[in-house]
Design an enzyme around this catalytic site. Sequence first.
Site, mmCIF file in Angstrom:
data_model
loop_
_atom_site.group_PDB
_atom_site.id
_atom_site.type_symbol
_atom_site.label_atom_id
_atom_site.label_comp_id
_atom_site.label_asym_id
_atom_site.label_seq_id
_atom_site.Cartn_x
_atom_site.Cartn_y
_atom_site.Cartn_z
ATOM 1 N N LYS A 69 0.796 -1.224 0.000
ATOM 2 C CA LYS A 69 0.000 0.000 0.000
ATOM 3 C C LYS A 69 0.830 1.278 0.000
ATOM 4 O O LYS A 69 0.327 2.336 -0.378
ATOM 5 C CB LYS A 69 -0.962 0.010 1.192
ATOM 6 C CG LYS A 69 -2.053 -1.046 1.107
ATOM 7 C CD LYS A 69 -3.025 -0.927 2.270
ATOM 8 C CE LYS A 69 -4.128 -1.962 2.176
ATOM 9 N NZ LYS A 69 -5.141 -1.801 3.256
ATOM 10 N N ASP A 109 -10.280 2.271 1.522
ATOM 11 C CA ASP A 109 -10.362 1.811 2.915
ATOM 12 C C ASP A 109 -11.125 2.808 3.778
ATOM 13 O O ASP A 109 -11.898 2.418 4.660
ATOM 14 C CB ASP A 109 -8.965 1.590 3.494
ATOM 15 C CG ASP A 109 -8.313 0.304 3.011
ATOM 16 O OD1 ASP A 109 -9.050 -0.611 2.590
ATOM 17 O OD2 ASP A 109 -7.076 0.219 3.058
ATOM 18 N N GLY A 137 -3.628 0.404 17.428
ATOM 19 C CA GLY A 137 -2.690 0.113 16.354
ATOM 20 C C GLY A 137 -2.252 1.362 15.620
ATOM 21 O O GLY A 137 -2.892 2.420 15.715
ATOM 22 N N ALA A 138 -1.140 1.247 14.868
ATOM 23 C CA ALA A 138 -0.559 2.426 14.223
ATOM 24 C C ALA A 138 -0.099 2.167 12.798
ATOM 25 O O ALA A 138 0.740 2.889 12.269
ATOM 26 C CB ALA A 138 0.625 2.941 15.048
ATOM 27 N N TYR A 235 -11.475 -10.238 10.673
ATOM 28 C CA TYR A 235 -12.689 -11.040 10.507
ATOM 29 C C TYR A 235 -12.406 -12.543 10.507
ATOM 30 O O TYR A 235 -13.284 -13.352 10.197
ATOM 31 C CB TYR A 235 -13.436 -10.650 9.224
ATOM 32 C CG TYR A 235 -12.580 -10.685 7.974
ATOM 33 C CD1 TYR A 235 -12.385 -11.860 7.256
ATOM 34 C CD2 TYR A 235 -11.967 -9.525 7.517
ATOM 35 C CE1 TYR A 235 -11.592 -11.887 6.124
ATOM 36 C CE2 TYR A 235 -11.181 -9.541 6.382
ATOM 37 C CZ TYR A 235 -11.010 -10.725 5.680
ATOM 38 O OH TYR A 235 -10.214 -10.741 4.561
ATOM 39 N N GLY A 260 -15.238 -6.862 10.965
ATOM 40 C CA GLY A 260 -14.317 -6.369 9.953
ATOM 41 C C GLY A 260 -14.726 -6.711 8.537
ATOM 42 O O GLY A 260 -14.327 -6.025 7.583
#
Length: 300
Positions: A69, A109, A137-138, A235, A260
């Site tokens: 990404k 997203d 999270g990061a 998920y 998710g």
Amino acid sequence: MTEATHRAAVLGHPVAHSLSPVLHSAAYRALGLDRWEYTAVDVTEERLRGFVDGLDDAWAGLSLTMPLKQVVFELLDHVEPLAEVVGAVNTVLFQPTGSGRTLVGANTDVHGLVAALREGLGSGPGERPVVSAVVLGAGATAASTLAALAELGCTSPTVLVRSLGRTGGLQRAAHRMGVTPRFELLDPATARVRDVDVVVSTLPSRAADPVAEALTAHAAAGGPAPRGVLLDVVYDPRPTALSRAWAAGSPDREGLVVGGERMLLHQAAEQVRLMTGQVAPLAAMAAALEEALAPSVAGA
């Protein structure tokens, strides 16, 4: 004249587990796009340029998962503003030009996160405002989450991370977005997540289990349940331990958990729209996704 075949694929490493082919193929069937094909291709960072350079004019677009990404930026002719500010491209569109083609990077997203969260918050006039939020999270998904929360009205969420030293990329993305998150260590997380409007976990599978255990212990000691909406982007397994802990105690609380797979569905629907030019058949895609995620029947 025979109608040309159009191709698309999801790229990543590993990628065999991806459900994107299920979603996109279901959309093509429902839309009557018989000459469209969608596959999954395992491509590493080192092989990405060679793979993209080798694609012919039949290709309409690509979906990207980790670890591609960010590295794809150097291959693109144009990056849409949202993808630029988030710092992550999960969609590449091939647009024909007079001299060949233009590669455009986009991010769906954020769309997927906003749509999934709205399912939990309640859409329409009764949608609950998002004043406070916590992100676990990061990584790249956390950056998209900050953009989604800003769209929903929260520009100062708390971000809980396992290492403050690994938040540089997310802090830069936040600065580009004009949002001001507060960064804190993930432990102890229970007090942080119980009393906010929205919690989004972007942690890998089972990494949020300690938070789930803390919530369960808090409930067992007679503490109040979390009041907000949880979106766990994982998920598999479904439901996650965090989702079970969040919904425990009352059937009504199950509505406060968004799986998710709903984010996956909505981001894929936006990719279908961008690649085909047609409105995605959400119901058909959701049915195919549920079938793919359903536990297999013994002996079947």
